[in-house]
Design a protein around this motif. Structure first.
Motif, mmCIF file in Angstrom:
data_model
loop_
_atom_site.group_PDB
_atom_site.id
_atom_site.type_symbol
_atom_site.label_atom_id
_atom_site.label_comp_id
_atom_site.label_asym_id
_atom_site.label_seq_id
_atom_site.Cartn_x
_atom_site.Cartn_y
_atom_site.Cartn_z
ATOM 1 N N THR A 56 -47.978 92.382 45.890
ATOM 2 C CA THR A 56 -48.451 91.340 46.716
ATOM 3 C C THR A 56 -49.989 91.360 47.056
ATOM 4 O O THR A 56 -50.667 90.206 46.968
ATOM 5 C CB THR A 56 -47.691 91.258 48.014
ATOM 6 N N THR A 57 -50.595 92.428 47.159
ATOM 7 C CA THR A 57 -51.807 92.498 47.517
ATOM 8 C C THR A 57 -52.854 92.242 46.522
ATOM 9 O O THR A 57 -53.739 91.248 46.940
ATOM 10 C CB THR A 57 -52.371 94.110 47.756
ATOM 11 N N THR A 154 -45.289 97.313 54.823
ATOM 12 C CA THR A 154 -45.569 96.058 54.024
ATOM 13 C C THR A 154 -45.536 94.700 55.036
ATOM 14 O O THR A 154 -46.450 93.942 54.832
ATOM 15 C CB THR A 154 -44.634 95.923 52.796
ATOM 16 N N GLY A 220 -42.939 89.977 42.369
ATOM 17 C CA GLY A 220 -43.965 90.075 43.487
ATOM 18 C C GLY A 220 -45.106 89.018 43.639
ATOM 19 O O GLY A 220 -45.424 88.362 44.218
ATOM 20 N N SER A 221 -45.575 88.848 42.151
ATOM 21 C CA SER A 221 -46.640 87.796 41.754
ATOM 22 C C SER A 221 -46.122 86.306 42.187
ATOM 23 O O SER A 221 -46.663 85.611 42.897
ATOM 24 C CB SER A 221 -47.109 87.914 40.341
ATOM 25 N N ALA A 224 -45.268 86.041 46.096
ATOM 26 C CA ALA A 224 -46.602 85.901 46.808
ATOM 27 C C ALA A 224 -47.180 84.720 46.441
ATOM 28 O O ALA A 224 -47.654 84.065 47.346
ATOM 29 C CB ALA A 224 -47.392 87.189 46.443
ATOM 30 N N TRP A 232 -50.956 83.333 54.223
ATOM 31 C CA TRP A 232 -50.761 84.795 53.376
ATOM 32 C C TRP A 232 -49.757 85.849 53.889
ATOM 33 O O TRP A 232 -49.380 86.766 53.301
ATOM 34 C CB TRP A 232 -52.055 85.298 52.977
ATOM 35 N N SER A 235 -46.443 86.233 52.178
ATOM 36 C CA SER A 235 -46.557 87.086 50.964
ATOM 37 C C SER A 235 -46.328 88.598 51.260
ATOM 38 O O SER A 235 -46.131 89.158 50.201
ATOM 39 C CB SER A 235 -47.973 86.951 50.349
ATOM 40 N N PHE A 236 -46.389 89.000 52.169
ATOM 41 C CA PHE A 236 -46.231 90.437 52.567
ATOM 42 C C PHE A 236 -44.795 90.556 53.394
ATOM 43 O O PHE A 236 -43.915 91.746 53.120
ATOM 44 C CB PHE A 236 -47.313 91.090 53.518
ATOM 45 N N PRO A 239 -41.558 90.075 50.755
ATOM 46 C CA PRO A 239 -41.099 91.266 50.059
ATOM 47 C C PRO A 239 -40.725 92.552 50.703
ATOM 48 O O PRO A 239 -39.992 93.152 50.324
ATOM 49 C CB PRO A 239 -42.385 91.817 49.077
#
Length: 524
Positions: A56-57, A154, A220-221, A224, A232, A235-236, A239
């Motif tokens: 995700t980062t 996370t 994850g892509s 996110a 945003w 997005s963390f 997951p």
């Protein structure tokens, strides 16, 4: 494998509550093959969720640091001015607007790189300790704690969005602790799979199973990217909740080893037909000596022949792979493709094709290494092929979306192929090396050494990219090509050894046929 009535179950292991419940409902025990299926599915889901949380980062970077988009324009040979950027890109919402302090300043890219290296440095150090502990604790509990801890931290990174937190040290500490919990995953899942599967077709089985890395990156892509428009932080958090849930599944259903659940392989294979001359499949972890084996020490594991060259090779292989893992969406969104720039969401979705190529590469590398019985030759060949793939992706990937997709897929195949092979089949081979004299308590330690060393490279690659990309992305790709070359060269001695064995085999074909030659990995 002897009957389990002759061998006391491992004291550290216990039957999972979910398995007990299923057997209570069925009023009969679960077969050995069913346990194997459960192990493959649960460990696959477990490490998929690890990588989904880790990915995700890279997708959110473009939202945290949108103002650095000029880096992609300033130094690329096909650069464009801001006035030429499509109007819809300029008027995007906050996702590509103001960014998030402290990452939206002039040093935003460097700060993001420092987050990556902090996470991966702690991950690499934690990997060595995790392997050491994994050979001594109940892997089911150990993995569960690691997954829930990963989920919590996370999510805490994402909570910074709603908490309006702008302290760099908050995000740094959260990433470091998340990296520590993430390090529990790989040694544990490889050791559990190793407990249940023998050496026959190990490369192919683990090549297919290791698709969890790429599937996790893809998940994850996509997850996110889809959640970016809602903020945003989601997005963390999502997951994070996902990996915590899968951690509970691991606690209730993951059988660590046959002894823990009373599964007897002999019962499944007693009446199984065997071809004439076919060798008995050697169990990866023999149960007869389970009660006597002592865990292998860290230094002793390093001395196992083949561990050092493969560990150092993985150092450079993961440097390349993790640079793509953490920076590919950022690179795509800051590079003109056919004269147009993609949004963070589109770039995140497009980057998944690198991981699709990685799935194919992992399976292909495992299958080829099984057919040739040559792990080093396969890994080195893939690393050498990654060099021209990286060159063509950088040089021609911007010309059109089709070329970008094609070269990204090919690059992913050659970069992730040897990475997958070394972290699975090779680690399992070396963890049961003949020099251990049947000791079954080395697999998690050896796996941790190899992947931990690789993770040091994984930390260095993204860090260097954060600084080098500020000067030129071409220099970044040059660094990656040099790393791929060194990775291949480090296996030269093993490659020569395997070639010598192949020559010897071809000369002795007139003699009695061999059912299966031993790999030089086991002989070195």
């Amino acid at each position: 494998m002897g009957s389990l009535t002759e061998t006391a179950p491992e004291e550290n292991y216990s039957k999972p509550p979910g398995i007990k419940f299923v057997e209570y409902i069925k009023r009969s025990t679960i077969s050995f093959k069913t346990h194997q299926a459960i192990v493959l599915i649960v460990t696959f889901l477990a490490y998929t969720s690890y990588h989904a949380a880790r990915k995700t980062t890279s997708v959110v970077k473009s939202s945290l640091d949108p103002q650095s988009s000029d880096l992609g324009l300033k130094f690329a040979p096909w650069r464009m001015t801001y006035l030429e950027v499509p109007e819809e890109r300029k008027t995007l919402s906050w996702v590509l607007g103001d960014g998030w302090a402290p990452f939206n300043g002039s040093d935003g890219t460097s700060l993001l790189g420092e987050l990556d290296v902090a996470f991966l440095a702690v991950y690499a150090m934690g990997m060595y300790f995790s392997g050491h502990l994994g050979d001594r604790l109940d892997l089911r509990i150990f993995l569960t704690v690691g997954m829930i801890g990963t989920g919590v931290f996370t999510s805490l990174f994402g909570i910074g969005y709603w908490g309006n937190i702008h302290s760099f040290y908050y995000f740094l500490i959260v990433q470091m602790v998340a990296g520590l919990f993430q390090s529990t995953g790989w040694p544990s899942v490889v050791a559990v799979v190793g407990n249940w599967f023998g050496k026959k077709k190990r490369g192919l089985i683990m090549g297919i199973w290791n698709a969890h890395t790429s599937v996790g990156n893809i998940t994850g892509s996509l997850l996110a990217s889809a959640l970016l428009s809602h903020g945003w932080g989601w997005s963390f958090v999502v997951p994070g909740l996902l990996i915590a849930f899968v951690g509970l599944v691991v606690f209730f259903f993951l059988p660590v080893c046959p002894e823990a659940v009373g599964a007897d392989k002999d019962e499944d294979e007693l009446h199984s037909p065997r071809k004439i001359g076919e060798a008995q499949e050697e169990p990866l972890l023999p149960s007869e000596k389970e009660g006597k084996d002592k865990p292998v020490g860290f230094i002793e594991a390093w001395k196992i022949p083949g561990v050092a060259p493969f560990a150092l090779c993985l150092f450079f292989a993961k440097l390349v792979a993790y640079t793509f893992l953490y920076w590919l969406p950022f690179y795509i969104s800051h590079t003109a493709i056919d004269g147009k720039y993609l949004s963070s969401e589109a770039a995140g979705n497009l980057s998944t094709l690198f991981d699709v190529g990685g799935v194919v590469g992992g399976i292909l590398a495992g299958h080829i290494s099984d057919r040739l019985n040559a792990r080093a030759i396969t890994a080195a060949s893939f690393m050498y092929c990654a060099i021209p793939a990286l060159f063509f992706y950088r040089s021609y990937g911007h010309l059109s979306l089709t070329l970008n997709i094609a070269f990204m897929f090919i690059t992913g195949m050659f970069v992730n192929g040897p990475y997958a092979l070394i972290t699975t089949a090779v680690s399992a081979d070396l963890g049961t090396h003949s020099s251990l004299q049947g000791n079954s308590r080395a697999l998690a330690t050896v796996t941790a050494i190899i992947d931990g060393t690789g993770s040091v490279g994984a930390a260095i690659g993204p860090l260097l990219t954060g600084y080098i990309s500020a000067k030129s992305w071409s220099l970044v790709f040059t660094m990656l090509m040099v790393a791929a070359l060194i990775a291949g060269l480090l296996l030269t001695r093993l490659v020569v050894s395997e070639v010598a064995v192949k020559i010897e085999e071809s000369r002795s074909q007139g003699g009695s046929p061999r059912t299966r030659s031993s790999s030089p990995v086991d002989e070195v």
